[in-house]
Design a protein around this motif. Structure first.
Motif, PDB file in Angstrom:
ATOM      1  N   GLY A   1       0.828  -1.198   0.000  1.00 28.42           N
ATOM      2  CA  GLY A   1       0.000   0.000   0.000  1.00 28.42           C
ATOM      3  C   GLY A   1       0.864   1.250   0.000  1.00 28.42           C
ATOM      4  O   GLY A   1       1.844   1.346   0.744  1.00 28.42           O
ATOM      5  N   ASP A   2       0.499   2.214  -0.842  1.00 27.89           N
ATOM      6  CA  ASP A   2       1.288   3.435  -0.980  1.00 27.89           C
ATOM      7  C   ASP A   2       1.418   4.184   0.337  1.00 27.89           C
ATOM      8  O   ASP A   2       2.486   4.679   0.689  1.00 27.89           O
ATOM      9  N   LYS A   3       0.319   4.283   1.076  1.00 24.40           N
ATOM     10  CA  LYS A   3       0.341   5.079   2.306  1.00 24.40           C
ATOM     11  C   LYS A   3       1.283   4.478   3.340  1.00 24.40           C
ATOM     12  O   LYS A   3       2.047   5.205   3.992  1.00 24.40           O
ATOM     13  N   ARG A   4       1.254   3.166   3.509  1.00 23.27           N
ATOM     14  CA  ARG A   4       2.132   2.539   4.500  1.00 23.27           C
ATOM     15  C   ARG A   4       3.602   2.792   4.181  1.00 23.27           C
ATOM     16  O   ARG A   4       4.404   3.119   5.063  1.00 23.27           O
ATOM     17  N   ILE A   5       3.971   2.633   2.920  1.00 27.60           N
ATOM     18  CA  ILE A   5       5.373   2.820   2.540  1.00 27.60           C
ATOM     19  C   ILE A   5       5.751   4.295   2.612  1.00 27.60           C
ATOM     20  O   ILE A   5       6.884   4.639   2.983  1.00 27.60           O
ATOM     21  N   ALA A   6       4.810   5.180   2.290  1.00 23.14           N
ATOM     22  CA  ALA A   6       5.090   6.611   2.424  1.00 23.14           C
ATOM     23  C   ALA A   6       5.343   6.976   3.887  1.00 23.14           C
ATOM     24  O   ALA A   6       6.255   7.754   4.196  1.00 23.14           O
ATOM     25  N   LEU A   7       4.551   6.429   4.790  1.00 16.71           N
ATOM     26  CA  LEU A   7       4.755   6.699   6.215  1.00 16.71           C
ATOM     27  C   LEU A   7       6.092   6.133   6.689  1.00 16.71           C
ATOM     28  O   LEU A   7       6.792   6.755   7.499  1.00 16.71           O
ATOM     29  N   LEU A   8       6.445   4.951   6.195  1.00 18.00           N
ATOM     30  CA  LEU A   8       7.751   4.385   6.522  1.00 18.00           C
ATOM     31  C   LEU A   8       8.865   5.311   6.044  1.00 18.00           C
ATOM     32  O   LEU A   8       9.842   5.569   6.760  1.00 18.00           O
TER      33      LEU A   8
ATOM     34  N   ARG B   1      -5.732   9.553   1.715  1.00 18.28           N
ATOM     35  CA  ARG B   1      -6.565   8.378   1.482  1.00 18.28           C
ATOM     36  C   ARG B   1      -6.295   7.861   0.069  1.00 18.28           C
ATOM     37  O   ARG B   1      -5.979   8.653  -0.824  1.00 18.28           O
ATOM     38  N   ALA B   2      -6.408   6.572  -0.102  1.00 23.96           N
ATOM     39  CA  ALA B   2      -6.212   6.000  -1.437  1.00 23.96           C
ATOM     40  C   ALA B   2      -7.283   6.520  -2.379  1.00 23.96           C
ATOM     41  O   ALA B   2      -8.431   6.748  -1.984  1.00 23.96           O
ATOM     42  N   ALA B   3      -6.909   6.713  -3.635  1.00 24.53           N
ATOM     43  CA  ALA B   3      -7.855   7.178  -4.645  1.00 24.53           C
ATOM     44  C   ALA B   3      -8.828   6.073  -5.007  1.00 24.53           C
ATOM     45  O   ALA B   3      -8.583   4.892  -4.737  1.00 24.53           O
TER      46      ALA B   3
END
Length: 395
Positions: free
Chosen positions: A79-86, A192-194
């Motif tokens: 998921g993009d958000k998880r990796i972005a937060l990492l 949020r994911a698109a």
């Protein structure tokens, strides 16, 4: 802002999303530029030579050589958000390590950790913005996103020397970690994911022609960006050697970046209205390469403004290059190739400029090197166009 599920999002939600992504990329530019913005303090306080300074600048980008391509795959899997937060968490941690460094090894470790996080963010941001804006003002959205990097660089040139004078060099480096922490919270709360996009069927790996052309496009982008980064990285030290204070040198250098912020969208408008993207790129490369080489002889505010004006014009046209040669189903992998070349060049050529500075003893050496790189980008662009036409003819 109320949290809105993307499948029920109103028209303003994507602009809030873009604002958060914009701030994330701004924080990257702010942290990347910290070593160059603080170069007089780093040399004086930590006793680094200019080769060491160049390595610290380049080490921020070195992780991209190994993880730019797999970074996109991680985003797809987890998921993009998880990796972005990492990525943001690594930027915070690395910034704090750099702040407490009292020797080169610790400072280098901090730059590598924070740079690794920045790579994850950089690879994913364009994809995340595209998901929200595909088919709806995507050109405007990506132009805004691209302009965030120079805004971060410009802010670093103004804010960090002031913070170092008011507090300490360590406090200035810690400030980059604080900026990343703020953006981490914003991404966690707002992004949020698109809505789901249609799946694209077909070949999922690039052909040999696509790999070669994406690599050449990455080479153009890399050579141009290294040339630009060398100007804003070594100008503070050049200007302080000519009698300016660290804060004055940072302010004058920041003019390059603020001008770029204006001319990036202007270049996109010119291409949309009059076309001739290739001609605009070639003219910009010639003018920029020549102007950069003149900086050591006449480091004036007017010349710095001209450098920034010319540097911004071809950015949009260069970012279009990989899209011209990659099929839709191969764009993610192709962009990974594109960014890998960018990170290879940024990690190796920026330190090379520092080595040239020490070996020659001339403050002008990094600028002459930068001018040569920008002109080399023009040669790679011409090769790209030649092979692109051959590939189209063969198809």
């Amino acid at each position: 802002m109320p949290f809105i599920h993307p499948m029920r999002a109103d028209g303003n939600t994507r602009w809030w999303i873009l604002a958060v992504l914009f701030l994330a990329r701004t924080a990257m530019g702010f942290q990347f530029q910290a070593v160059a913005a603080l170069s007089p303090f780093v040399v004086a306080d930590l006793k680094f030579d200019y080769a060491g300074l160049g390595w610290l600048i380049g080490l921020y980008l070195l992780p991209g050589v190994a993880i730019a391509y797999p970074g996109g795959l991680l985003g797809q899997y987890f998921g993009d958000k998880r990796i972005a937060l990492l990525g943001m968490a690594l930027m915070v941690a690395g910034g704090l390590v750099t702040a407490i460094a009292d020797d080169f090894a610790v400072a280098a470790a901090g730059r590598i950790v924070s740079g690794g996080g920045a790579v994850l963010i950089n690879v994913l941001l364009t994809k995340m913005a595209t998901d929200w804006f595909i088919g709806r003002e995507i050109g405007t959205a990506l132009a805004v996103l691209v302009s965030s990097w120079p805004i971060g660089i410009g802010a670093a040139l103004v804010v960090l020397p002031w913070l170092a004078v008011q507090a300490s060099t360590a406090a200035a480096f810690a400030g980059t970690a604080a900026a990343a922490a703020v953006v981490l919270a914003l991404v966690a709360l707002i992004y949020r994911a698109a809505p789901a996009l249609p799946r694209v069927e077909g070949r999922a790996s690039p052909s040999l022609a696509e790999i070669v052309l994406a690599s050449l496009a990455g080479g153009v982008w890399m050579l141009f960006n290294v040339g630009y980064i060398l100007v804003v990285s070594f100008a503070p030290a050049l200007l302080t050697s000519r009698g300016l204070s660290a804060q004055e040198a940072g302010l004058v250098t920041s003019v390059v970046t603020w001008t770029v912020i204006v001319t990036i969208p202007l270049g996109g408008m010119l291409i949309d209205r009059i076309g001739h993207a290739g001609g605009l790129m070639i003219a910009s490369f010639i003018l920029l390469g020549s102007a950069v080489a003149l900086v050591p002889a006449a480091p004036s505010l007017a010349l710095m403004t001209f450098v920034g004006a010319v540097a911004g014009l071809p950015c949009g046209a260069m970012m279009v290059l990989p899209g011209e040669v990659l099929r839709p189903q191969n764009r993610s992998a192709g962009m990974g190739i594109f960014y890998t070349w960018y990170y290879v060049g940024m990690a190796l050529l920026v330190p090379a400029a520092g080595i040239l500075r020490d070996a020659s003893g001339s403050a002008g050496a990094p600028f002459w090197f930068a001018g040569a790189l920008v002109l080399a980008a023009m040669a790679v662009l011409l090769l790209f166009r030649l092979l692109q036409r051959r590939a189209q003819a063969a198809a």
